[in-house]
Scaffold this motif. Structure first.
Motif, PDB file in Angstrom:
ATOM      1  N   ASP A   1      34.539  18.990  19.297  1.00 47.11           N
ATOM      2  CA  ASP A   1      33.550  18.305  20.386  1.00 47.11           C
ATOM      3  C   ASP A   1      32.853  17.456  19.835  1.00 47.11           C
ATOM      4  O   ASP A   1      32.826  16.065  20.426  1.00 47.11           O
ATOM      5  CB  ASP A   1      33.101  19.230  21.728  1.00 47.11           C
ATOM      6  CG  ASP A   1      34.325  19.868  22.388  1.00 47.11           C
ATOM      7  OD1 ASP A   1      33.836  20.544  23.560  1.00 47.11           O
ATOM      8  OD2 ASP A   1      35.581  19.087  22.310  1.00 47.11           O
ATOM      9  N   LEU A   2      32.743  17.760  18.687  1.00 45.11           N
ATOM     10  CA  LEU A   2      31.586  17.260  17.705  1.00 45.11           C
ATOM     11  C   LEU A   2      31.977  16.389  17.242  1.00 45.11           C
ATOM     12  O   LEU A   2      32.139  14.815  16.877  1.00 45.11           O
ATOM     13  CB  LEU A   2      31.118  17.996  16.739  1.00 45.11           C
ATOM     14  CG  LEU A   2      29.948  17.569  16.123  1.00 45.11           C
ATOM     15  CD1 LEU A   2      28.206  16.989  16.852  1.00 45.11           C
ATOM     16  CD2 LEU A   2      28.765  18.195  15.107  1.00 45.11           C
ATOM     17  N   LEU A   3      33.219  15.863  16.643  1.00 35.42           N
ATOM     18  CA  LEU A   3      33.829  15.032  16.121  1.00 35.42           C
ATOM     19  C   LEU A   3      34.250  13.960  17.059  1.00 35.42           C
ATOM     20  O   LEU A   3      34.873  12.861  16.812  1.00 35.42           O
ATOM     21  CB  LEU A   3      35.008  15.694  15.288  1.00 35.42           C
ATOM     22  CG  LEU A   3      34.890  16.546  13.823  1.00 35.42           C
ATOM     23  CD1 LEU A   3      36.355  16.993  14.045  1.00 35.42           C
ATOM     24  CD2 LEU A   3      34.261  16.154  13.719  1.00 35.42           C
ATOM     25  N   ILE A   4      34.807  14.709  17.705  1.00 33.77           N
ATOM     26  CA  ILE A   4      35.423  13.139  19.413  1.00 33.77           C
ATOM     27  C   ILE A   4      34.063  13.002  19.178  1.00 33.77           C
ATOM     28  O   ILE A   4      34.268  10.987  19.523  1.00 33.77           O
ATOM     29  CB  ILE A   4      36.142  14.101  20.348  1.00 33.77           C
ATOM     30  CG1 ILE A   4      37.047  15.205  20.043  1.00 33.77           C
ATOM     31  CG2 ILE A   4      36.098  13.388  21.443  1.00 33.77           C
ATOM     32  CD1 ILE A   4      37.675  15.068  21.428  1.00 33.77           C
ATOM     33  N   LEU A   5      33.158  13.437  19.906  1.00 24.42           N
ATOM     34  CA  LEU A   5      31.709  13.152  19.964  1.00 24.42           C
ATOM     35  C   LEU A   5      30.931  11.519  18.659  1.00 24.42           C
ATOM     36  O   LEU A   5      31.472  10.636  18.389  1.00 24.42           O
ATOM     37  CB  LEU A   5      30.273  13.362  20.141  1.00 24.42           C
ATOM     38  CG  LEU A   5      29.038  13.021  20.381  1.00 24.42           C
ATOM     39  CD1 LEU A   5      29.301  12.475  21.539  1.00 24.42           C
ATOM     40  CD2 LEU A   5      28.457  14.262  20.261  1.00 24.42           C
ATOM     41  N   PHE A   6      31.459  12.465  17.463  1.00 18.61           N
ATOM     42  CA  PHE A   6      31.385  11.256  16.459  1.00 18.61           C
ATOM     43  C   PHE A   6      32.342   9.931  16.494  1.00 18.61           C
ATOM     44  O   PHE A   6      31.300   8.544  16.501  1.00 18.61           O
ATOM     45  CB  PHE A   6      31.421  11.771  15.371  1.00 18.61           C
ATOM     46  CG  PHE A   6      30.516  12.732  14.755  1.00 18.61           C
ATOM     47  CD1 PHE A   6      29.531  13.208  15.868  1.00 18.61           C
ATOM     48  CD2 PHE A   6      29.637  12.060  13.200  1.00 18.61           C
ATOM     49  CE1 PHE A   6      28.860  13.603  14.655  1.00 18.61           C
ATOM     50  CE2 PHE A   6      29.014  12.381  12.496  1.00 18.61           C
ATOM     51  CZ  PHE A   6      27.697  13.630  13.222  1.00 18.61           C
ATOM     52  N   GLU A   7      33.274  10.158  16.629  1.00 21.84           N
ATOM     53  CA  GLU A   7      34.350   9.326  16.735  1.00 21.84           C
ATOM     54  C   GLU A   7      34.551   8.074  17.974  1.00 21.84           C
ATOM     55  O   GLU A   7      33.926   6.481  17.645  1.00 21.84           O
ATOM     56  CB  GLU A   7      35.813   9.896  16.927  1.00 21.84           C
ATOM     57  CG  GLU A   7      36.929   8.787  16.488  1.00 21.84           C
ATOM     58  CD  GLU A   7      38.230   8.984  16.765  1.00 21.84           C
ATOM     59  OE1 GLU A   7      38.604   9.863  17.342  1.00 21.84           O
ATOM     60  OE2 GLU A   7      38.941   9.762  15.456  1.00 21.84           O
ATOM     61  N   GLU A   8      34.074   8.385  19.158  1.00 27.84           N
ATOM     62  CA  GLU A   8      33.777   7.826  20.584  1.00 27.84           C
ATOM     63  C   GLU A   8      32.342   7.052  19.838  1.00 27.84           C
ATOM     64  O   GLU A   8      32.445   5.906  20.431  1.00 27.84           O
ATOM     65  CB  GLU A   8      33.204   8.168  21.311  1.00 27.84           C
ATOM     66  CG  GLU A   8      34.429   8.683  21.941  1.00 27.84           C
ATOM     67  CD  GLU A   8      35.719   7.629  22.499  1.00 27.84           C
ATOM     68  OE1 GLU A   8      35.447   6.825  22.942  1.00 27.84           O
ATOM     69  OE2 GLU A   8      36.895   8.272  21.839  1.00 27.84           O
ATOM     70  N   LEU A   9      31.758   7.245  19.529  1.00 30.79           N
ATOM     71  CA  LEU A   9      29.947   6.898  19.784  1.00 30.79           C
ATOM     72  C   LEU A   9      30.013   5.711  18.161  1.00 30.79           C
ATOM     73  O   LEU A   9      29.635   5.101  18.464  1.00 30.79           O
ATOM     74  CB  LEU A   9      28.669   8.297  18.427  1.00 30.79           C
ATOM     75  CG  LEU A   9      28.617   8.612  19.762  1.00 30.79           C
ATOM     76  CD1 LEU A   9      27.364   9.709  19.275  1.00 30.79           C
ATOM     77  CD2 LEU A   9      27.894   8.035  21.024  1.00 30.79           C
ATOM     78  N   ALA A  10      30.894   6.191  17.178  1.00 25.95           N
ATOM     79  CA  ALA A  10      30.827   5.226  16.107  1.00 25.95           C
ATOM     80  C   ALA A  10      31.398   4.180  16.897  1.00 25.95           C
ATOM     81  O   ALA A  10      31.634   2.477  16.173  1.00 25.95           O
ATOM     82  CB  ALA A  10      31.770   5.569  14.761  1.00 25.95           C
ATOM     83  N   TYR A  11      33.013   3.898  17.567  1.00 20.92           N
ATOM     84  CA  TYR A  11      33.961   3.071  18.061  1.00 20.92           C
ATOM     85  C   TYR A  11      32.787   2.097  18.987  1.00 20.92           C
ATOM     86  O   TYR A  11      32.743   0.526  18.615  1.00 20.92           O
ATOM     87  CB  TYR A  11      34.772   3.318  18.639  1.00 20.92           C
ATOM     88  CG  TYR A  11      35.690   2.611  19.453  1.00 20.92           C
ATOM     89  CD1 TYR A  11      35.992   1.630  20.476  1.00 20.92           C
ATOM     90  CD2 TYR A  11      36.997   2.463  18.309  1.00 20.92           C
ATOM     91  CE1 TYR A  11      36.607   0.913  20.887  1.00 20.92           C
ATOM     92  CE2 TYR A  11      37.836   1.518  18.875  1.00 20.92           C
ATOM     93  CZ  TYR A  11      37.690   0.536  20.234  1.00 20.92           C
ATOM     94  OH  TYR A  11      38.317  -0.399  20.981  1.00 20.92           O
ATOM     95  N   ALA A  12      32.126   2.311  19.445  1.00 25.36           N
ATOM     96  CA  ALA A  12      30.968   1.922  20.463  1.00 25.36           C
ATOM     97  C   ALA A  12      29.871   1.117  19.488  1.00 25.36           C
ATOM     98  O   ALA A  12      28.797   0.880  20.237  1.00 25.36           O
ATOM     99  CB  ALA A  12      30.353   2.762  21.480  1.00 25.36           C
TER     100      ALA A  12
END
Lengths: 371, 395, 418
Positions: free
Chosen positions: B73-84
């Motif tokens: 879940d942390l990895l997913i969070l990272f990915e989404e935050l970076a994309y934004a």
């Protein structure tokens, strides 16, 4: 997300690897490169005995109903072993096309024999002046009563010289159509083209070849639709084969770098060699991830034209780089024919243009990007 | 094998996206000028908001304010935050350091630091490199000599990212000065309070003209003994782990970040004509975008592979170094291509739709040049791949 | 600085071009500077021998050598123009290596008067071919590790051991062979050069097939081969000086590779003009245009660097560092051209007979080969261009240390076990 293989998949991998270690030394691979047929029938039979031809076919045709991913793992080992012969043609090109386009009757007629290793089939698409554009295809099939007369030349047809049937994509008045042609039909001639490695690619000439309307696979005029699906799978399958070869190159090269002593130390102690190996490793890991993802998506029936193209475009170039560095690190010894490295160098080149080169797949990626 | 995400993971992704829609990142004031991914711009307000959502402490034990959510879940969070492209720099860095505190810190230290980090109020910086200890980190000279009631620290750190905004440093220093003791058994890890007497921060101006790193001078700084993390003289293991983590964490978001830039560039190409030709139909432009798409995707897949291995507790030898090299090489090529696509127009000012893409590309192009050096140069990383990963002999 | 050629130089170039116009068949596809075609195919070797005699008649063999031994004492620039022209045309019959550095030059530099009188005139007359005996299985990059023994017994050196990757050995009459004459001295110090007549009893050769399919190399085995002690070239145990000299003269290999590429690039451009794929002429494919242009640019850069090397030699400067650059560039660029060629040809790149466009095309099987299979041949042979005559890695080290003054890598702590 799960990057691991199941226990059964690990077992399949091990069985295949052990099988090829025992049955297919590189001396035999090189011998087969000079052989007229290009593969050993006794080996073929053993593979059939292991159920490999029917691996992904439904049980009712004598198959094991395994997944495309399972097949990819098997193909990986075949690539690693430089397996010569018509397995890819028959299982990936032939069987898939029949499964995709064939009627129940055609499946019942052809697939059980294929699963037993008794039927060799291939697919003829490319022509002298066209590879991927149906508009530019020239091989035609003219209707004559209930039959069709096929005329023209196909090129780069894998294993046509040993195939019992070739599925020929020919243009009818209604569009591209797939025809199942018995290679013993009058008018069919195959010439093996002197290609690069041990694979056999043929020129197949169709000179007024009569084919029954019953031997059309799928709907008339829908050939491109079926081909698109088969070729996507073929591209993914080819990535798996290339991945196997790339892994072997990596292992051979690292072993050599540890073993070869010059200037009083193993050459693997030199930073330039270490960096070459590191670059190979990154390319290889990219190949693994991209290939497995594509294979998994095909297995799951998820729409994956984009992911397959991404994988093929990556693997085409990465595998080429890996073999180039493999040669570089080995130095002169691998330039000799009796070394094994060039088998992979050639495999990388041949794989790199099969079922779409990098430019072709790049265009598919571009479309997915909205360009 | 499974390359998909579960329904819960997809829902989590949606939740993050909704949060970002409700809290557009560009609306937050930033305290640094950097506007790049990961170790990029920084906004106290945004980081505190992440803290309020409980997302900084996402995977921590509940005892310390965490949500004990799975690592993925942390990895997913990272990915989404970076994309934004959120201004989260410090939070990103903190994640790896807070894990070390969780692993090594005394109960007292955990209670002292973790809640503040979790709320986004305590910012840490990594104090590792020195003028004479870049690639050769073990050559560090900063000393922390044990006294009766403290460790006395003297020395200098350089390339301390966000030190000027942080409160505490993750300080690696020599606690053993006997030259007969090998260097790897001479280094310890401390939490350094920036406000202690003797600590001077001197911000460094980057080639982009902004402040991100600082020099840190420590002149007879007295660190209370309780701020030793882990055991004395055993800091090198944590140094190595921090580096490995740093290489992975700092680069994990890079593909998502680049993916968004790629999509912006594709949009730009679809809408821009040059010499009568739509850029998206110019084969040279298409080719650059295609190459980039392939590399970015491959990079992303490799990173998820490494992330999955960490999640499963599988042993890593070379993977983090490899992923870093892959990401940094990719970045160098990608931003170069991006600038080439823009051509001379990349240097235009203006306030049109593409002004910020132009400005950002210029900045990221310079930024990415530093990436292949930060967290260990790509050359060193390749050495690690070869020796630790492939078993090739060390010198 | 002057990038033009003098009228005299242009006149000579014209003379050379006219000669080739006359002596080479109009559709001569060109052999590569690596000599592999000549070594592998008898019919090319025969043509080569005949052409070599014609070169001799023009006085072009040993062009710069003393007249006393059959040379012309011509200025070096003439040699350079000759090299460039014959490389571009891919002419057979002029094995640059034997005339430059590898063989003739070291005899002239280190040989006795008797040796010069014996060996140089037949070379100038085009009557003989020379190979060179350096590499061994355990002495590739690390040449100083060579082990072929030469024991001085009375009036003879007795040779025992093995050389490998010997180009042209099976075609040659003579070779300078690098031997170990004193195993007790440090590696470099115990080496001597002996001129070997390949007809001497005890020498066996085994042809090696390359990955391209050409059998253009040999392993050469020495079994108690007795070589007269007069054949020692230079000092006993002074062979390393000869090695250094031979390497110093080796400025041409990189240049040759670069000049040779021009032929292939021209071939590809022509192909793109004439070929349509999926209905579109290749020459209109913007991406291919870009790539071809990229190659042309790199080629020009490399060529100019080649001229620089030559100009340094003409001025008596040491060109080693720049020659290293050329070696690196030449190897890499030939590989790039091959890769580009394969990209352009696509599926067709796989087809063609061994050795490429040498008229052994089978009417049926080779019908579909494009450019006579040249690109496939190039692709499979250029693999060794970053390895042969010094790997790119070693050359880069040389460039860094000799050229840029960077410190050498430290020696290993303890010797590796083998």
């Amino acid at each position: 997300m799960d990057f691991s293989l199941s226990e059964q998949q690990e077992m399949l991998r091990k069985i295949a690897r052990d099988f090829f270690s025992n049955e297919l030394p590189k001396t035999l691979v090189k011998e087969m490169a000079q052989d007229a047929r290009g593969y050993r029938p006794d080996l073929w039979e053993k593979m059939a005995g292991l159920g490999w031809m029917g691996l992904v076919l439904p049980e009712k045709y004598g198959g094991s109903e395994a997944s495309f991913l399972d097949l990819a793992i098997l193909l990986q080992e075949m690539g690693r072993a430089c397996l010569p012969g018509p397995f890819f043609s028959t299982v990936v090109l032939g069987a898939f096309t029949i499964m995709e386009a064939g009627s129940e009757r055609q499946k019942e007629r052809l697939l059980p024999g294929l699963a037993r290793g008794e039927l060799i089939i291939t697919l003829a698409v490319a022509e002298p002046n066209a590879i991927n554009s149906p508009d530019c295809f020239e091989v035609k099939a003219r209707k004559r009563g209930d039959d069709y007369i096929i005329g023209g030349t196909k090129l780069f047809v894998p294993d046509a010289h040993v195939a019992d049937c070739v599925i020929c994509a020919a243009k009818t008045a209604k569009g591209l159509t797939l025809f199942l042609v018995d290679t013993k039909s009058p008018g069919v001639t195959c010439t093996v083209l002197p290609a690069m490695g041990g694979e056999r690619q043929c020129e197949v000439n169709f000179d007024q070849v009569k084919v029954s309307g019953k031997d059309i696979l799928g709907e008339i005029g829908r050939g491109q639709y079926y081909l698109d699906k088969v070729l996507t799978r073929a591209a993914a399958a080819k990535c798996a084969e290339m991945l196997g070869g790339a892994e072997q190159v990596m292992e051979m090269t690292v072993a050599y770098a540890k073993d070869r002593v010059q200037f009083g130390r193993p050459i693997g102690a030199f930073q330039s060699i270490q960096h070459h190996c590191a670059n190979m490793l990154n390319d290889l890991d990219g190949c693994r991830c991209m290939t497995y993802r594509a294979a998994w998506m095909v297995s799951e029936g998820i729409m994956c034209t984009r992911e397959v193209s991404l994988a093929k475009a990556w693997v085409n170039e990465a595998y080429r780089r890996i073999t180039a560095l493999g040669h570089e690190i080995h130095g002169a010894i691998a330039f000799q024919h009796d070394h094994d490295m060039h088998l992979y160098f050639k495999q990388a080149r041949v794989g790199g243009v099969a079922f779409g080169d990098t430019a072709y797949h790049g265009e598919i990626v571009a479309k997915a990007l909205g360009l | 094998m499974d390359f998909g995400f579960t329904a819960e993971q997809e829902a989590w992704r949606e939740e993050i996206r909704q949060f970002l829609k409700d809290n557009p990142p560009e609306k937050f004031p930033t305290q640094t000028g950097e506007d790049s991914w990961g170790h990029g711009s920084f906004s106290y307000e945004f980081v505190r908001l992440l803290g309020k959502k409980g997302w900084i402490a996402l995977t921590w034990p509940k005892k310390y304010g965490g949500a004990e959510r799975p690592w993925m879940d942390l990895l997913i969070l990272f990915e989404e935050l970076a994309y934004a492209r959120v201004p989260w720099a410090a939070a990103a860095i903190c994640w790896s350091m807070s894990n070390t505190i969780l692993e090594l810190g005394s109960e007292e230290l955990k209670q002292e630091f973790l809640p503040g980090i979790g709320r986004g109020e305590t910012i840490l910086w990594l104090a590792m490199s020195e003028p004479d200890a870049g690639s050769d980190l073990l050559n560090m000279r900063t000393t922390a000599i044990e006294q009766a009631d403290c460790y006395l620290v003297n020395g200098q750190k350089v390339w301390s990212a966000l030190a000027h905004l942080s409160d505490h440093g993750f300080l690696f220093a020599r606690t053993e000065t006997d030259p007969n003791i090998p260097k790897y058994a001479a280094i310890s890890l401390f939490l350094l309070d920036k406000s202690l007497p003797g600590v001077t921060i001197r911000p460094m101006t980057s080639m982009m003209g902004d402040i991100f790193h600082s020099e840190v001078f420590m002149d007879n700084v007295r660190i209370p003994k309780r701020y030793l993390l882990g055991k004395k003289n055993q800091g090198v293991i944590h140094l190595a782990k921090t580096l490995e983590f740093d290489r992975f964490w700092a680069r994990f978001p890079k593909s998502a970040f680049c993916q968004k830039v790629l999509e912006d560039l594709a949009q730009y190409a679809r809408e821009t004509r040059r010499d009568g030709i739509l850029l998206s139909q110019d084969p040279a432009v298409r080719h650059k975008l295609i190459e980039s798409a392939i590399e970015i995707d491959a990079c992303r897949m490799v990173f998820w592979n490494v992330g999955w291995k960490i999640d499963k507790g599988l042993p890593l030898t070379y993977e983090a170094s490899a992923a870093k090299v892959l990401a940094d090489d990719m970045g160098l090529r990608f931003f170069d291509r991006g600038l080439q696509i823009m051509g001379p127009y990349a240097y235009c000012g203006g306030a049109d739709k593409w002004a910020s893409l132009r400005a950002n590309l210029r900045r990221w192009y310079l930024w990415t040049a530093g990436d292949s050096l930060a967290g260990g140069t790509s050359e060193i990383a390749r050495n690690t791949m070869a020796t630790a990963g492939l078993g090739l002999p060390k010198k | 600085m002057d990038f033009r050629f003098t009228p005299e130089e242009e006149a000579f170039r014209k003379e050379v071009k006219e000669f080739f116009g006359k002596e080479l068949p109009p559709d001569w596809p060109g052999v590569d500077p690596d000599q592999y075609h000549e070594d592998a195919f008898d019919h090319i070797h025969e043509f080569s021998k005949a052409l070599q005699k014609k070169f001799a008649a023009k006085g072009w063999l040993g062009l710069t050598w003393p007249k006393k031994y059959g040379g012309q004492e011509a200025p070096l620039w003439k040699q350079m123009i000759l090299e460039e022209e014959l490389t571009y045309r891919g002419t057979a019959g002029y094995d640059a290596y034997q005339f430059l550095g590898g063989c003739g030059d070291i005899v002239l530099e280190f040989g006795t008067e008797a040796q010069k009188e014996k060996y140089i005139p037949p070379m100038c007359r085009g009557e003989v071919k020379w190979a060179t005996g350096m590499s061994e299985p355990n002495a590739g990059s690390d040449l100083a590790s060579l082990q072929l023994k030469a024991d001085l017994q009375g009036d003879y050196f007795v040779l025992n051991g093995q050389k490998t990757w010997q180009s042209a050995a099976h075609r040659a009459d003579f070779a300078p062979v690098y031997c170990r004459t004193d195993p007790n001295l440090a590696k470099h110090r115990g080496i001597s050069i002996v001129i070997v007549d390949y007809k001497t009893p005890g020498i066996t050769m085994r042809r090696l097939t390359q990955m391209s399919g050409l059998d253009a190399f040999c392993e050469v085995f020495y079994d108690n081969v007795k070589i007269p002690k007069e054949n020692l070239l230079g000092q006993l145990n002074g062979g390393w000086a000869v090695v250094m000299s031979a390497l110093n003269h080796e400025r041409t290999y990189g240049i040759q590779l670069i000049v040779n590429i021009k032929r292939d690039l021209d071939l590809l451009v022509q192909y793109c003009r004439e070929t349509k794929v999926n209905g579109e002429p290749l020459a209109k494919n913007a991406l291919l245009r870009n790539r071809l242009a990229e190659m042309a640019i790199q080629l020009e850069v490399a060529r100019t660097l080649g001229y620089k090397v030559n100009s340094m030699v003409l001025k008596g400067q040491n060109p080693m560092a720049t020659a290293n650059q050329m070696k690196i560039l030449g190897g890499i660029m030939t590989q790039r051209v091959a890769i580009l060629g394969m990209q352009i040809l696509g599926l067709y790149g796989q087809l063609g007979p061994v050795g490429g466009n040498w008229k052994q095309m089978d009417e049926k099987k080779d019908k579909w080969a494009r450019l006579g299979g040249r690109m496939k041949h190039l692709y499979l042979t250029t693999v060794c261009n970053t390895i042969a005559a010094g790997t790119t890695e070693v050359a880069r080290n040389g460039l860094a240390t000799m050229g840029l003054g960077l410190p050498r890598e430290p020696k290993p702590a303890a010797p590796a076990k083998k």
